[in-house]
Design an enzyme around this catalytic site. Structure first.
Site, mmCIF file in Angstrom:
data_model
loop_
_atom_site.group_PDB
_atom_site.id
_atom_site.type_symbol
_atom_site.label_atom_id
_atom_site.label_comp_id
_atom_site.label_asym_id
_atom_site.label_seq_id
_atom_site.Cartn_x
_atom_site.Cartn_y
_atom_site.Cartn_z
ATOM 1 N N ARG A 92 0.872 -1.190 0.000
ATOM 2 C CA ARG A 92 0.000 0.000 0.000
ATOM 3 C C ARG A 92 0.906 1.236 0.000
ATOM 4 N NH1 ARG A 92 -5.108 -0.065 3.891
ATOM 5 N NH2 ARG A 92 -5.756 1.540 2.402
ATOM 6 N N GLN A 196 -15.237 1.421 7.695
ATOM 7 C CA GLN A 196 -14.418 1.149 8.894
ATOM 8 C C GLN A 196 -15.077 1.739 10.140
ATOM 9 O OE1 GLN A 196 -13.186 2.341 6.007
ATOM 10 N NE2 GLN A 196 -11.080 1.704 5.643
ATOM 11 N N ASP A 237 -2.378 8.590 8.400
ATOM 12 C CA ASP A 237 -1.558 7.602 7.683
ATOM 13 C C ASP A 237 -0.192 8.154 7.313
ATOM 14 O OD1 ASP A 237 -4.519 6.891 7.202
ATOM 15 O OD2 ASP A 237 -3.377 5.064 6.847
HETATM 16 O O1 MRU Z 1 -7.576 2.238 4.473
HETATM 17 P P1 MRU Z 1 -7.333 2.022 5.948
HETATM 18 O O2 MRU Z 1 -8.478 1.366 6.646
HETATM 19 O O3 MRU Z 1 -6.008 1.342 6.196
HETATM 20 O O4 MRU Z 1 -7.210 3.492 6.517
HETATM 21 C C1 MRU Z 1 -7.019 3.684 7.886
HETATM 22 C C2 MRU Z 1 -7.062 5.095 8.279
HETATM 23 O O5 MRU Z 1 -7.182 5.981 7.471
HETATM 24 C C3 MRU Z 1 -6.847 5.399 9.729
HETATM 25 O O6 MRU Z 1 -7.552 6.538 10.098
HETATM 26 C C4 MRU Z 1 -5.361 5.656 9.936
HETATM 27 O O7 MRU Z 1 -4.618 4.567 9.491
HETATM 28 C C5 MRU Z 1 -5.029 5.949 11.315
HETATM 29 S S1 MRU Z 1 -4.916 4.419 12.207
HETATM 30 C C6 MRU Z 1 -4.493 4.497 13.732
#
Ligand code: MRU
Length: 347
Positions: A92, A196, A237
């Site tokens: 990713r 999520q 992220d």
């Molecule tokens: O696509 P994802 O579910 O991996 O994205 C996760 C997020 O955007 C979270 O808000 C981020 O990783 C912060 S996690 C502690």
């Protein structure tokens, strides 16, 4: 240990389980309907699980990659580790915790005798995981202090236990806030298209007994205008050197809304999420995923056959819209490049 710290440590989620010769990963795509684990025996398995969203969340992606590197080292051959690293790195593009974990594990691999490679890599991965767990706790306690008593807060995506090694970043702050009387109610946004917020964050909040009411992503403005919302709390992220914050798609909109309504906007993220090599948010690579994930929900089509759709997985919030960034090294306020660097220099 204080009562709050003790409560924060209760019931950790078993989302990745290190078994020495494999990593068992809770399939987050099936939650909350089913609890099923996927076994990863190779670094390629970990990369696939990450790409396919079996596991997700920036810090957890980093921890899983560290274990992936440990799996690659099982035969005590540096060349296996070097071959596995780009496979994991491509899994990713946005969460910089992945790159951070891989750089760290590469340094461990190169720094020692090849005969002890597997042992060293396995120990380093476990340490990496434990460090993230400790960061969560520190950030939770620091962040909760910023809130006023009885706050009603909005959060987005899942920045909770399922996304980290510990109690979460944003959700960790919310949990500590709840335990200390600072948080009275939480509104998680459902977070299209992967949901999520509804599937994972609400599940975590309900298990922790924290009063929560789900909202769809497009209800946030109305809620801010008509009800008393005291804070927006999100994870990240990747944070650029100027303190611009990249997080799940929809975060930028929430930050603009918060500014308009005079509501503090907090970001909670460990130092492993900070990317000082990327000067501004504009330079952060934004993952674009398949449109198939947008035109259907949980396998059911919701758009005409053949419909085109964008799937930007993340967006960038300019640092001027951020009230404070909570890291394990301290609180970055104002959220700007200078303060970020200063706080990160604290050990
Ligand atoms: O696509 P994802 O579910 O991996 O994205 C996760 C997020 O955007 C979270 O808000 C981020 O990783 C912060 S996690 C502690």
């Amino acid at each position: 240990m204080t009562k709050t710290t003790k409560s924060l440590r209760e019931d950790p989620v078993r989302h990745i389980v290190w078994r020495g010769s494999r990593l068992d990963v809770l399939d987050q795509r099936l939650l909350p309907r089913r609890v099923k684990y996927v076994s990863c025996r190779t670094a390629a398995d970990v990369a696939k699980a990450t790409k396919d969203m079996v596991l997700r969340g920036a810090p957890l992606i980093g921890c899983a990659a560290a274990y992936g590197m440990a799996l690659a080292a099982r035969r005590n051959r540096l060349k296996d580790v070097l071959a596995a690293e780009p496979v994991l790195r491509r899994a990713r593009p946005t969460a910089v915790n992945l790159m951070h974990a891989l750089d760290h594990m590469l340094a461990v691999a190169r720094n020692g005798d090849e005969r002890s490679l597997s042992k060293r890599m396995s120990a380093a991965a476990v340490r990496y995981y434990r460090d993230d767990l400790a960061y969560n706790e520190t950030m939770a306690l620091l962040g909760a202090k910023l809130l006023k008593k009885g706050s009603r807060v909005i959060t987005h995506c899942n920045a909770g236990a399922l996304a980290t090694a510990g109690i979460g970043t944003a959700v960790g702050m919310i949990r500590a806030g709840f335990l200390t009387g600072k948080v009275s109610h939480v509104y998680p946004c459902e977070t299209r298209p992967y949901l999520q917020g509804s599937r994972l964050t609400l599940w975590e909040l309900m298990q922790a007994g924290i009063p929560a009411t789900l909202i769809t992503d497009n209800m946030a403005a109305h809620l801010m205008k008509t009800r008393k919302i005291d804070a927006v709390i999100v994870g990240s992220d990747r944070i650029a050197a100027n303190a611009d914050v990249c997080n799940k798609i929809g975060t930028y909109g929430l930050a603009i809304l918060a500014k308009h309504h005079g509501i503090p906007f907090y970001v909670v993220a460990p130092s492993t999420t900070v990317d000082l090599k990327t000067p501004t948010g504009e330079r952060i690579p934004i993952e674009e995923r398949s449109s198939a994930e947008v035109v259907s929900v949980l396998g059911a089509p919701i758009a005409p056959k053949g419909a085109r759709a964008h799937h930007f997985a993340f967006d960038v919030t300019p640092h001027r819209l951020v009230t404070a960034i909570v890291t394990e090294r301290g609180v970055v306020a104002p959220a700007d490049g200078r303060t970020l660097k200063k706080v990160l220099s604290h050990r």
